[in-house]
Design a protein around this motif. Sequence first.
Motif, short mmCIF file in Angstrom:
data_model
loop_
_atom_site.label_atom_id
_atom_site.label_comp_id
_atom_site.label_asym_id
_atom_site.label_seq_id
_atom_site.Cartn_x
_atom_site.Cartn_y
_atom_site.Cartn_z
N ASP A 77 7.50 3.44 6.79
CA ASP A 77 7.62 3.13 8.22
C ASP A 77 6.36 2.54 8.83
N ASP A 78 5.20 2.72 8.19
CA ASP A 78 3.94 2.32 8.81
C ASP A 78 3.10 1.47 7.87
N PHE A 79 2.27 0.62 8.48
CA PHE A 79 1.33 -0.17 7.69
C PHE A 79 0.24 0.74 7.14
N SER A 80 -0.50 1.40 8.02
CA SER A 80 -1.51 2.38 7.59
C SER A 80 -2.02 3.15 8.79
N PHE A 81 -2.17 4.47 8.59
CA PHE A 81 -2.77 5.32 9.62
C PHE A 81 -4.28 5.10 9.72
N GLY A 82 -4.86 4.43 8.72
CA GLY A 82 -6.31 4.21 8.73
C GLY A 82 -6.98 4.84 7.53
N ALA A 83 -8.29 4.93 7.59
CA ALA A 83 -9.07 5.46 6.48
C ALA A 83 -8.86 6.96 6.33
N SER A 84 -9.10 7.44 5.12
CA SER A 84 -9.03 8.87 4.84
C SER A 84 -10.18 9.59 5.54
N ILE A 85 -9.86 10.44 6.50
CA ILE A 85 -10.91 11.16 7.23
C ILE A 85 -11.65 12.12 6.31
N ALA A 86 -10.96 12.66 5.33
CA ALA A 86 -11.62 13.57 4.38
C ALA A 86 -12.73 12.87 3.62
N GLU A 87 -12.65 11.55 3.50
CA GLU A 87 -13.68 10.78 2.80
C GLU A 87 -14.73 10.21 3.77
N HIS A 88 -14.66 10.63 5.03
CA HIS A 88 -15.64 10.17 6.01
C HIS A 88 -16.61 11.28 6.42
N THR A 89 -16.72 12.27 5.59
CA THR A 89 -17.75 13.28 5.81
C THR A 89 -19.12 12.69 5.49
N ARG A 90 -20.15 13.36 5.93
CA ARG A 90 -21.52 12.88 5.69
C ARG A 90 -21.80 12.72 4.20
N GLU A 91 -21.17 13.56 3.38
CA GLU A 91 -21.41 13.52 1.93
C GLU A 91 -20.70 12.35 1.26
N GLU A 92 -19.57 11.91 1.82
CA GLU A 92 -18.74 10.90 1.16
C GLU A 92 -18.89 9.49 1.75
N ILE A 93 -19.23 9.37 3.01
CA ILE A 93 -19.15 8.10 3.69
C ILE A 93 -20.10 7.05 3.11
N GLY A 94 -21.23 7.48 2.56
CA GLY A 94 -22.17 6.54 1.97
C GLY A 94 -21.62 5.83 0.76
N ARG A 95 -20.59 6.39 0.15
CA ARG A 95 -19.92 5.76 -0.98
C ARG A 95 -18.73 4.92 -0.52
N VAL A 96 -17.99 5.42 0.45
CA VAL A 96 -16.74 4.79 0.85
C VAL A 96 -16.96 3.55 1.73
N LEU A 97 -17.91 3.63 2.66
CA LEU A 97 -18.11 2.52 3.59
C LEU A 97 -18.50 1.22 2.87
N LEU A 129 0.84 -1.19 0.00
CA LEU A 129 0.00 0.00 0.00
C LEU A 129 0.88 1.25 0.00
N PHE A 130 0.44 2.25 -0.76
CA PHE A 130 1.19 3.51 -0.74
C PHE A 130 0.26 4.71 -0.75
N HIS A 131 0.49 5.58 0.21
CA HIS A 131 -0.06 6.94 0.21
C HIS A 131 0.95 7.77 0.98
N PRO A 132 1.26 8.98 0.49
CA PRO A 132 2.31 9.77 1.15
C PRO A 132 2.01 10.11 2.61
N LYS A 133 0.74 10.10 2.99
CA LYS A 133 0.37 10.38 4.38
C LYS A 133 0.07 9.09 5.12
#
Length: 258
Positions: A60-80, A21-25
Amino acid sequence: MTVLPVSVGVSADRTRVAFRLFHPKGNIITAEMIHALRSALETLAENPHLKLVTIEGHGDDFSFGASIAEHTREEIGRVLPAMRGLIDDLLSIAAPTAAVVRGRCLGGGFELALACDLIFASDDAVFGLPEIDLGVFPPIAAALLPLRVGAARATRTMLTGEVQPAADWRAAGLLELVTSRDQLERAVDEWFTRHLAPKSAAALRHAAIAARVGLVAQAESTLPELERLYLDDLMRTLDAVEGVDAFLQKRPPIWKNR
């Protein structure tokens, strides 16, 4: 140069496939990464020699977790639902699977690891579910973690959001092995050589699927209801919105308790 959110490595004898997995953050799990990993997993069915699939994070890390920016009320219905689809895909892979964890493995990253048959970790790895600090909860972990470590430990982990070291999770039976960061790759190779390489790939396919029957049944019976609870009830609360907003605005949340 564009770096893909998921890279794939295949051993020369095709018995092992590794996803990175790769994401700069901190390898946060975005909708793009979910889509890329699901697409990559589709190719595994074409390999009858496969004996182990591993997932690890870049750096250095496996993953910090899900993108919080994509967990807004407008986005979460698609991402979850997309994340649930990824977990379903992992639980249906016809080969043993393992998460290889260094550093932080949090939230959605921890949920991804929980969907793997095995977890190998460096001794500096930490695992946790900090969603409660954002005013939400982790649906996939709510379904899978109790079966992996017991209801009491799973409940405490979800309610407190406390991050715990690899040694604690090893003692709880969740981790297959823990070793130093610089020895982890070698330790995984040795474990594979000893335990899986001599086995029939056909037998391992069926054994992996059989071993997951309870986990799959739990996921299928509970995740739809947990998803409904999250999307239809939790996301209507003021605090769920406040938690995400506060994180994105880099400030402490001001809870309304409703």
